[in-house]
Design a protein around this motif. Structure first.
Motif, PDB file in Angstrom:
ATOM      1  N   THR A 451       0.705  -1.229   0.053  1.00 25.33           N
ATOM      2  CA  THR A 451      -0.066  -0.095  -0.061  1.00 25.33           C
ATOM      3  C   THR A 451       0.904   1.155  -0.096  1.00 25.33           C
ATOM      4  OG1 THR A 451      -1.691  -1.280   1.252  1.00 25.33           O
ATOM      5  CG2 THR A 451      -1.870   1.078   1.157  1.00 25.33           C
ATOM      6  N   CYS A 452       1.822   1.407   0.574  1.00 28.71           N
ATOM      7  CA  CYS A 452       2.901   2.373   0.659  1.00 28.71           C
ATOM      8  C   CYS A 452       3.396   2.716  -0.728  1.00 28.71           C
ATOM      9  CB  CYS A 452       4.188   2.045   1.882  1.00 28.71           C
ATOM     10  SG  CYS A 452       3.622   2.204   3.346  1.00 28.71           S
ATOM     11  N   ALA A 453       3.914   1.588  -1.488  1.00 31.49           N
ATOM     12  CA  ALA A 453       4.441   1.522  -2.642  1.00 31.49           C
ATOM     13  C   ALA A 453       3.363   2.236  -3.511  1.00 31.49           C
ATOM     14  CB  ALA A 453       4.901   0.183  -3.232  1.00 31.49           C
ATOM     15  N   ARG A 454       2.294   1.628  -3.509  1.00 28.83           N
ATOM     16  CA  ARG A 454       1.096   2.414  -4.201  1.00 28.83           C
ATOM     17  C   ARG A 454       0.934   3.919  -4.100  1.00 28.83           C
ATOM     18  NH1 ARG A 454      -3.939  -1.048  -3.536  1.00 28.83           N
ATOM     19  NH2 ARG A 454      -3.303  -1.656  -5.510  1.00 28.83           N
ATOM     20  N   VAL A 513      -8.516   1.219   4.682  1.00 33.76           N
ATOM     21  CA  VAL A 513      -9.052   2.357   4.470  1.00 33.76           C
ATOM     22  C   VAL A 513      -8.921   3.108   3.155  1.00 33.76           C
ATOM     23  CG1 VAL A 513     -10.051   4.371   5.325  1.00 33.76           C
ATOM     24  CG2 VAL A 513     -10.005   2.366   6.823  1.00 33.76           C
ATOM     25  N   TYR A 514      -7.396   3.327   2.924  1.00 34.78           N
ATOM     26  CA  TYR A 514      -6.687   4.005   2.115  1.00 34.78           C
ATOM     27  C   TYR A 514      -7.055   3.219   0.639  1.00 34.78           C
ATOM     28  CZ  TYR A 514      -3.813   5.971  -1.232  1.00 34.78           C
ATOM     29  OH  TYR A 514      -3.044   6.646  -2.695  1.00 34.78           O
ATOM     30  N   TYR A 518      -8.766   4.866  -2.527  1.00 34.68           N
ATOM     31  CA  TYR A 518      -8.051   4.773  -3.529  1.00 34.68           C
ATOM     32  C   TYR A 518      -8.735   4.254  -4.990  1.00 34.68           C
ATOM     33  CZ  TYR A 518      -4.413   3.006  -6.983  1.00 34.68           C
ATOM     34  OH  TYR A 518      -3.710   2.892  -8.251  1.00 34.68           O
ATOM     35  N   PHE A 519      -9.440   3.047  -4.650  1.00 36.07           N
ATOM     36  CA  PHE A 519     -10.481   2.358  -5.712  1.00 36.07           C
ATOM     37  C   PHE A 519     -11.497   2.866  -6.164  1.00 36.07           C
ATOM     38  CE2 PHE A 519      -7.644  -1.202  -4.541  1.00 36.07           C
ATOM     39  CZ  PHE A 519      -7.060  -1.626  -5.850  1.00 36.07           C
ATOM     40  N   ASP A 520     -12.054   3.591  -5.140  1.00 37.87           N
ATOM     41  CA  ASP A 520     -13.634   4.155  -5.117  1.00 37.87           C
ATOM     42  C   ASP A 520     -13.324   5.839  -5.696  1.00 37.87           C
ATOM     43  OD1 ASP A 520     -14.399   2.143  -4.079  1.00 37.87           O
ATOM     44  OD2 ASP A 520     -15.305   2.933  -2.289  1.00 37.87           O
TER      45      ASP A 520
END
Ligand code: ARG
Length: 560
Positions: A451-454, A513-514, A518-520
């Motif tokens: 997630t951090c890399a994203r 949650v992130y 991110y997807f929504d």
């Protein structure tokens, strides 16, 4: 900004003080209802009114301001909604002002906390059973430091006992210097195992071992030199593991350090009338407290593990004047800690109440048992290496062109081992599974790291937001803001309960949650103001995730 505090300060509810109201404010089951809720049932008695009526009155009297945007009374609860833009601005503002310090505080200022953890045994394997104490202790160390305490990390080395006599005997009979030098801890352990096998056939070996141990105690030059060499080899081997796990100590005062500090303890116990003779041994009777006696001196005059721990606690109090002294040790030793804490209390040490046994459960591998004596052991270093290897193959498969794969695999693999041990409540027994700790979609450190890399890649494409403003806030954004704002509370709770797992869970929750956000919500393609705000949220998330993992001793690669 503590919104709960703000609300508590502005509520009028009979005789209740601000602090009482503060402690009653709860989180409603869902955000639709409000962000905080005050249940009025307990007030009914003192205020002599129905809860629904009290709630209505409190709601009517509450003066709305910039922070609280809505107050309503529902079924005996007063629900409060916080102005979302204010919440977002305050939270992000604090995160960007504090960055790698976000979540820290000075609540522990002026308090020294001793933390006894890892506490390995010289010449014995550093195995998977030592994983929890090592990473739990280390995380508690980092947490204390982050919250303003002065932690003292202590490795209470197991460097005293008859096993060293056995080792010398075995070394003199079958050992070769070069082999041991090369093989380190494992070679020493092989000697130890061999000793036990041979002693089963020839029990006289045990006498020889006892004689060698006596020689160490009498400071016979050769025996002491051998012992020191074993110690050196052990520390070199475990040092490598500590480095991988980012674990540090301020003191390596082990059991033998207390050799000359026990006599005064024994004298004091005798003076205070606490020592009793039983079958030749000197004991402190604990029957009145429902415990077996604490043995202080064996019938041959030798001191015991407990004697050393009593001397060590007294020494630590004198040296560090601790506020608390924590012992991160498996629950198998529950009785030992209860006993010697009680002995200190009986000695009149009022600070005995500040000694805390931070007990944790067992770690085993999927395939089973271990025994140091028979040599069937799972070395922690092997577990770490295997995780790093597995991480490397997963990363290579997912992202073949990634640069620096080895380094990243190390961060991911080591993180997986640590997180695997820290994700559950510490008292639970855990079965370590390679597949589980390296599941990129699971509740794992690699999921958080990914997630951090994203987030990093979003920021690389979109740039860091320099000017952002919170306007209309959608539910996904709001959930994220609330999660981010919660970090300091989580750390406070984790320290209070000595539960690094709260931090681990928080990291997973925040990442989830992130990812939903991110997807929504589109970030890069949103119109300017929204885009800037979402970039700011992304950066804030990255900061909080890095801080959370850092407190567990886990690093975050830029890319994965
Ligand atoms: N070396 C001990 C063991 O492996 C743990 C020591 C824990 N610390 C203490 N002060 N007793 O069981």
């Amino acid at each position: 900004m503590d919104f709960k505090r703000h609300i508590a300060a502005h509520i009028q509810a009979g005789e209740l003080s601000e602090d009482e109201i503060y402690s009653m404010l709860a989180l409603p089951p869902n955000t639709e209802m409000g962000d905080f809720a005050l249940p009025c049932f307990r007030l009914a008695k003192t205020m002599r009114k129905a809860p629904a009526l009290i709630a209505q009155e409190i709601a009517d009297n509450y003066k709305k301001d910039d922070i609280v945007s809505q107050v309503s009374a529902v079924n005996g609860y007063v629900n409060f909604k916080i102005n979302r833009a204010v919440w977002a601005e305050q939270t992000l503002g604090r995160i960007f002002a504090e960055r790698e310090k976000y979540g820290s505080s000075d609540e522990g200022q002026g308090r020294t906390v001793c933390i006894d953890y890892s506490s390995v045994n010289i010449a014995k394997p550093f195995h998977i059973g030592h994983l929890s104490t090592t990473v739990l202790g280390s995380s508690l160390y980092k947490l204390h430091k982050f919250l303003g305490y002065k932690p003292v990390g202590i490795n209470h080395l197991g460097d005293y006992g008859t096993q060293f006599g056995k080792l010398i005997s075995a070394y003199k009979r079958w050992g070769k210097r070069e082999d041991i030098e090369k093989g380190g801890l494992r070679a020493l352990n092989a000697l130890y195992v061999r000793f036990h096998e041979e002693a089963e056939k020839d029990p006289s070996l045990n006498d020889e071992a006892r004689a060698f141990f006596k020689k160490i105690e009498e400071k016979d030059e050769e025996s002491v030199a051998l012992f020191n060499w074993f110690k050196e080899l052990t520390l070199k081997d475990v040092g490598r593991i500590y480095e991988m796990l980012d674990v540090h100590f301020d003191s390596w005062a082990g059991e033998s350090f207390y050799n000359d500090k026990m006599q005064p303890v024994i004298d004091e116990l005798r003076e205070k009338g606490l020592l009793k003779e039983s079958e030749g041994a000197q004991i402190v009777d604990l029957e009145a407290y429902g415990m077996p006696p604490c043995i202080i001196l064996r019938s041959d005059g030798a001191s015991l593990y407990a004697t050393r721990d009593i001397a060590a606690a007294i020494y630590r109090k004198k040296t560090y004047d601790f506020y608390k002294c924590l012992y991160v040790v498996a629950y198998q030793q529950n009785l030992h800690f209860k006993q010697f804490f009680k002995v200190l209390e009986l000695m009149g040490k009022e600070w005995a109440k500040d000694l805390v046994h931070v007990a944790y459960g067992m770690v085993s591998l999927e395939d089973g048992s271990m025994s140091t004596r028979k040599g069937k052991v799972v070395y922690l270093e092997d577990v770490i290496q295997k995780c790093v290897q597995k991480a490397l193959s997963i990363i290579t498969e997912k992202n073949p062109t990634l640069e620096n794969k080895e380094q990243i695999a190390k961060t991911v693999g080591v993180g997986a081992v640590i997180f695997g041990a820290l994700y559950n409540n510490k008292i639970k027994d855990i079965t370590f599974s390679y597949d589980k700790v390296l599941n990129f979609e699971g509740e794992t450190s690699c999921y958080v790291q990914y997630t951090c890399a994203r987030a990093n890649s979003v920021l690389e494409k979109g740039g860091r937001a320099s000017e952002w403003k919170a306007g209309e806030i959608c539910p996904q954004e709001f959930e994220l803001v609330k999660k981010l704002a919660d970090f300091p509370n989580v750390l406070h709770e984790a320290l209070e309960k000595y539960e690094p797992c709260y931090v681990a869970r928080y990291a997973v929750d925040l990442a989830q949650v992130y990812n939903k956000f991110y997807f929504d919500c589109s970030i890069l393609n949103a119109e300017k103001e929204t885009r800037e705000f979402r970039l700011a949220l992304t950066e804030a998330t990255l900061i909080a995730l890095k801080n959370a993992l850092g407190l567990l001793g886990i690093g975050v690669p830029e890319k994965m």
